[in-house]
Design an enzyme around this catalytic site. Structure first.
Site, short mmCIF file in Angstrom:
data_model
loop_
_atom_site.label_atom_id
_atom_site.label_comp_id
_atom_site.label_asym_id
_atom_site.label_seq_id
_atom_site.Cartn_x
_atom_site.Cartn_y
_atom_site.Cartn_z
N CYS A 343 8.50 5.32 -4.17
CA CYS A 343 9.61 5.54 -3.55
C CYS A 343 10.66 4.34 -2.79
O CYS A 343 10.74 3.16 -3.01
CB CYS A 343 9.76 6.55 -2.64
SG CYS A 343 11.06 7.12 -1.45
N LEU A 344 11.26 4.48 -1.50
CA LEU A 344 11.14 3.26 -0.23
C LEU A 344 10.32 2.17 -0.38
O LEU A 344 10.69 0.83 -0.67
CB LEU A 344 11.27 3.49 0.94
CG LEU A 344 11.89 2.72 1.55
CD1 LEU A 344 13.06 1.85 1.26
CD2 LEU A 344 12.40 3.39 3.31
#
Length: 612
Positions: A343-344
């Site tokens: 993800c991030l």
């Protein structure tokens, strides 16, 4: 509760990052050219007025959970003005309304041609909805819902984002007024009440009182009974071998006599706790990798409070990814590292890898991106929330608090699926008196984190709003970085039902990097698709490899040519990591490197994971 640790590290101050969050606009001289102008008022004085405005916006944002009234108003104005100047569309919608009225009456009388709920909409699944008067309420609601869906499609000339916002907000309003939400218009609730003698409503009232009391007190709910971080979740054995202000680095205890020469470093997202990748023993990705003969390290991020307000994206790169990589290289010297970002964390890993490539740092053997975006032009439903007005609202709220609270962030995600995550959940809990099933991924999902003000502002502006990374305008240490500089092979995973990082957006890394890329599309959503252990029923995936410098293939063409395979993509990933390493086996390295100042500090899962 934070568990005590054997040793703590002094806090280091964040350095200035390359993305500036708030700047004073340049002052323009007044009057005609050559005329004498008044001196600009002192900057400190102007900031006093600006801070007053920001304080007011921050309080407004708290009341609207960070949603900008001005952005919403602008969208509805854009839609209504364009619709008012489109008599053809008006006529079309009038005819659509007449046709919906016909379908509604057919459905109410139990004849063919009425409205059916959309696939996946379980609100009207009970058989009672097919009998009057409930069939009337159901058909009326579905007719109105269908009309508004048609009415909010884009009118030629209006902004695309306005159309999305109007459609989203109309769905929110319709969801709130669904007859399934109210006890006297929901046949399932009535049947349940008659069956139990009203016990369902009493149980629901108790649950409602508990939830209200918890909301008023501001206390975080305790860990559900039967689950314990470090006990039966986040329980893979290991040691914290490095700690700084932003993260703890966990090295996991080997379970095989020999290990692959190249270690793995996992960079999770700091939006949530790291242990989505180390859930229960049977579905822990970290435990799986260890069992496959890899030396595994993972970052456990701090849960920041207001004192972290000025920590920015580059602090997460320096004190997070690069500090962890330096520690891994010290513990396993002379070896390249398989880096994995989720993800991030994957977005940050891509930035770090591009910076390393630019600087001639070749320590990465491979780069794995799990549901991680590098280009944000098609970043899914979250984009409808983001424009200058909306980000300014969020920034001012974070500026006032020092961070974005986990509840404020979670509210935006729930709003995307309000029908399922808000209204249907409330009906089950408060009207049907049902208690939700508790399982590991739901426990993790409730264990959220905060976001530092500066970091989150830079993330929203620099990546989501301005798309600087793939636009060649994302600067690290004063110079832009380019994904095209990365030469290490990629393993990229997208998930079919991802509302946060749509798989076609994740796939776009192929447009910006010509290294060898293996792309996997797996069933499931943003979290469930990643937690896809071997033996999990119903799991399948598609996989394909693009050789270096090969021509680009669009995602739909790739999908059409990629055969589906049953089982877990984890096994294919483990094979990829072995193939891209040296293939050498070695004795497991020591836990930490005490002679180099990296002695074990405490047992996994460390101390930061307990911060709430």
């Amino acid at each position: 509760m934070t568990k005590p640790t054997r040793e703590s590290a002094p806090r280091t101050a964040p350095v200035a990052t390359t993305l500036k969050v708030v700047s004073d606009p340049p002052r323009k001289p007044r009057g005609k050219a050559g005329a004498r102008t008044h001196a600009a008022p002192p900057k400190v004085g102007r900031r006093r007025y600006e801070n007053l405005d920001r304080s007011i916006r921050a309080k407004n944002a708290e009341m609207t959970n960070g949603m900008s009234f001005f952005a919403s108003q602008a969208a509805w104005t854009d839609w209504s003005k364009h619709l008012a100047m489109a008599p053809g569309r008006q006529q079309e919608l009038a005819e659509h309304a007449a046709d919906n009225l016909r379908k509604m009456w057919l459905g109410m009388m139990g004849l063919r041609g009425g409205f059916d709920a959309r696939p996946g909409d379980s609100r009207f699944a009970h058989t009672g909805w097919d009998s009057p008067p409930f069939s009337f309420w159901k058909q009326s609601y579905l007719a109105v819902e269908d009309w508004w869906e048609a009415a909010t499609t884009e009118v030629r000339g209006m902004r695309h984002k306005s159309s999305e916002r109007v459609a989203f907000q109309s769905r929110q309003m319709l969801d709130a007024f669904s007859p399934s939400n109210y006890p006297l218009t929901n046949p399932e609730v009535i049947a349940k009440t008659l069956e139990t003698g009203g016990k369902n409503l009493l149980a629901g009232a108790r649950s409602f009182a508990e939830d209200v009391a918890q909301e008023v007190s501001g206390e975080k709910p305790p860990m559900p009974e039967g689950f314990e971080v470090g006990g039966n979740i986040a329980c893979t054995p290991g040691e914290v071998v490095f700690r700084n202000d932003l993260m703890e680095l966990i090295q996991y205890t080997p379970t095989t006599k020999t290990v692959q020469a190249e270690p793995i470093l996992i960079v999770p997202a700091w939006i949530m706790k790291y242990y989505i990748l180390d859930l229960s023993p049977h579905n822990s990705m970290i435990r799986f990798l260890v069992s496959q003969g890899f030396t595994v390290f993972t970052i456990s991020w701090v849960n920041p409070d207001a004192s972290y307000a000025e920590y920015g994206l580059d602090d997460y790169r320096r004190l997070g990814v690069m500090a962890a990589l330096d520690a891994v290289s010290t513990i396993v010297p002379g070896r390249q590292v398989h880096a994995c970002g989720y993800c991030l964390g994957g977005t940050m890993l891509a930035i770090a890898a591009a910076t390393m490539a630019r600087n001639g740092d070749d320590r990465l053997a491979t780069v794995t991106l799990l549901a991680a975006q590098t280009d944000f032009t098609e970043a899914g439903e979250m984009m409808m929330f983001l424009d200058e007005s909306q980000i300014a609202y969020l920034e001012d709220m974070m500026w006032d608090q020092g961070y974005l609270d986990q509840d404020q962030m979670a509210g935006a995600f729930r709003a995307l699926r309000a029908e399922e995550l808000i209204w249907s959940k409330n009906v089950r809990r408060y009207l049907l008196g049902e208690q939700e099933d508790v399982f590991d991924i739901k426990v993790w999902n409730a264990d959220a984190t905060r976001m530092p003000y500066r970091m989150h502002s830079e993330y929203l502006r620099g990546l989501f709003l301005e798309n600087r990374l793939t636009g060649g305008r994302f600067a690290v240490e004063g110079r832009p970085v380019a994904l095209s500089d990365i030469k290490a092979p990629f393993f990229v995973v997208g998930t079919e039902k991802d509302h946060i990082a749509p798989w076609k957006s994740v796939y776009k890394i192929r447009l910006f990097n010509d290294a060898e890329q293996t792309f996997v599309l797996t069933v499931g959503g943003h979290n469930s698709g990643v937690v896809s252990e071997p033996g999990h029923r119903g799991r399948s995936f598609r996989i394909g490899t693009r050789e270096p410098d090969a021509f680009y293939q669009d995602p739909d063409t790739w999908l059409a040519g990629a055969d589906s395979r049953d089982g877990s993509w984890w096994l294919a990933w483990a094979d990829f990591l072995r193939a891209k390493g040296t293939g050498q086996a070695m004795s497991p390295p020591a836990m930490g490197a005490p002679d180099e100042g990296l002695k074990p500090l405490c047992a996994a899962p460390g101390s930061y994971v307990y911060q709430r």
